[in-house]
Design a protein around this motif. Structure first.
Motif, short mmCIF file in Angstrom:
data_model
loop_
_atom_site.label_atom_id
_atom_site.label_comp_id
_atom_site.label_asym_id
_atom_site.label_seq_id
_atom_site.Cartn_x
_atom_site.Cartn_y
_atom_site.Cartn_z
N PHE B 12 -4.98 -6.84 -0.47
CA PHE B 12 -4.21 -6.37 -1.63
C PHE B 12 -3.16 -5.33 -1.27
O PHE B 12 -2.24 -5.11 -2.04
CB PHE B 12 -5.15 -5.82 -2.71
N SER B 13 -3.29 -4.70 -0.10
CA SER B 13 -2.25 -3.73 0.24
C SER B 13 -0.95 -4.45 0.58
O SER B 13 0.13 -3.86 0.50
CB SER B 13 -2.71 -2.83 1.38
N LYS B 14 -1.05 -5.74 0.92
CA LYS B 14 0.17 -6.49 1.25
C LYS B 14 0.60 -7.42 0.11
O LYS B 14 1.68 -8.02 0.19
CB LYS B 14 -0.05 -7.33 2.51
N ALA B 15 -0.22 -7.54 -0.92
CA ALA B 15 0.13 -8.43 -2.04
C ALA B 15 1.41 -7.94 -2.69
O ALA B 15 1.50 -6.78 -3.08
CB ALA B 15 -1.00 -8.47 -3.06
N GLY B 16 2.39 -8.79 -2.73
CA GLY B 16 3.68 -8.39 -3.30
C GLY B 16 4.77 -8.23 -2.25
O GLY B 16 5.94 -8.17 -2.58
N ASP B 17 4.38 -8.20 -0.98
CA ASP B 17 5.39 -8.05 0.09
C ASP B 17 6.38 -9.21 0.08
O ASP B 17 7.59 -9.03 0.23
CB ASP B 17 4.71 -7.99 1.47
N TYR B 44 5.42 -13.29 -7.94
CA TYR B 44 4.43 -12.23 -7.70
C TYR B 44 3.06 -12.61 -8.28
O TYR B 44 2.03 -12.41 -7.63
CB TYR B 44 4.95 -10.93 -8.33
N GLU B 45 3.06 -13.18 -9.48
CA GLU B 45 1.79 -13.66 -10.06
C GLU B 45 1.15 -14.69 -9.12
O GLU B 45 -0.06 -14.65 -8.88
CB GLU B 45 2.03 -14.32 -11.43
N GLU B 99 -10.26 -4.41 -10.27
CA GLU B 99 -9.96 -3.02 -9.92
C GLU B 99 -8.50 -2.83 -9.51
O GLU B 99 -7.94 -1.75 -9.63
CB GLU B 99 -10.85 -2.56 -8.75
N MET B 100 -7.88 -3.92 -9.04
CA MET B 100 -6.48 -3.84 -8.64
C MET B 100 -5.54 -4.00 -9.83
O MET B 100 -4.32 -3.96 -9.68
CB MET B 100 -6.15 -4.92 -7.59
N GLY B 101 -6.11 -4.22 -11.01
CA GLY B 101 -5.29 -4.34 -12.22
C GLY B 101 -4.97 -5.76 -12.61
O GLY B 101 -4.12 -6.01 -13.46
N PHE B 102 -5.69 -6.71 -11.97
CA PHE B 102 -5.44 -8.13 -12.27
C PHE B 102 -6.73 -8.80 -12.74
O PHE B 102 -7.73 -8.13 -12.94
CB PHE B 102 -4.89 -8.84 -11.02
#
Lengths: 114, 136
Positions: B12-17, B44-45, B99-102
């Protein structure tokens, strides 16, 4: 309201992109759920959230949301600050609950998006 | 022009890169900001879905004169019931994803809302393939 005025009214601290404190905000949206934030479409918005991870910033980046208030006295992580700074996103850390922060901004004329 | 991005499962730290990188490309090409927003929200979704629900995958974005085509392909485990997955609110997300908001069961619907066309195929053997078309 400007970012500076918002930070003062919430007893908050601007922790990144400080050079944009004169930026004006008209509307706000409060949520910890980024899935929900991704469904909104609005300009000059400030996001009020208690979610402190890098996906908060990524979500704002995708939506062109340039202003975030982190409530409940939570602190942005170093990764969040770095990514926010890269994207000219302002983060205000505030000691109040989401309800109180939202209420204060509403009293000052910040509008909901619906 | 084609742009390809490998997506790591669970990171998740790279999700969105990938979405962030593709957004920069679209901005450089002076694509209408409203259209960029629709493209990157859908992308992004989809990227978060690969990170959250799959064994990993790949995103291929093609920029053509009148449209952007995006294919998000993962290696499994597949979606057993696509119709159910398309219902707003249906989710199989783990607590870690939430927890990541999704994980609110809104991702596929939001991708569909922002795209001009969306096509999903999925099987346990081949994984899931989502194709998005957004007109420029």
């Amino acid at each position: 309201m400007t970012i500076k005025e918002i930070a003062e009214s919430l007893e908050g601290e601007i922790v990144c992109s400080e050079k944009f404190t004169n930026r004006k905000v008209e509307k706000a949206f409060s949520s910890d759920l980024m899935s929900e934030v991704l469904t909104i479409d609005s300009e000059n918005l400030i996001l009020i959230t208690g979610l402190v991870n890098v996906q908060t910033i990524r979500t704002c980046e995708m939506l062109d949301i340039q202003n975030i208030i982190i409530v409940r006295n939570k602190k942005a992580t170093p990764e969040m600050l770095e990514l926010a700074e890269e994207n000219d996103i302002i983060i205000i850390q505030c000691p109040f609950s989401m309800f109180k922060a939202s209420g204060i901004l509403y009293q000052h004329g910040i509008k909901p998006i619906y | 022009m084609r742009f390809e991005y490998d997506i790591e499962a669970g990171n998740f730290s790279k999700a969105g890169d990938a979405s962030s990188a593709f957004k920069k490309v679209l901005k450089q090409l002076n694509v209408d900001p409203q259209v960029i927003k629709r493209i990157v929200i859908a992308l992004y979704e989809g990227e978060v879905n690969i990170v959250a629900h799959s064994y990993g995958g790949k995103i291929v974005c093609d920029i053509e004169p009148k449209k952007v085509s995006i294919v998000l392909k993962d290696t499994g485990p597949g979606i057993p019931n696509i119709e159910q997955a398309m219902q707003e609110g249906f989710s199989t997300a783990t607590p870690a994803v939430r927890e990541m908001g999704f994980g609110a069961g809104m991702g596929l619907c939001n991708m569909n809302r922002n795209a001009n066309a969306m096509n999903i195929t999925s099987s346990a053997e081949d994984g899931t393939r989502v194709e998005l078309i957004i007109n420029l």
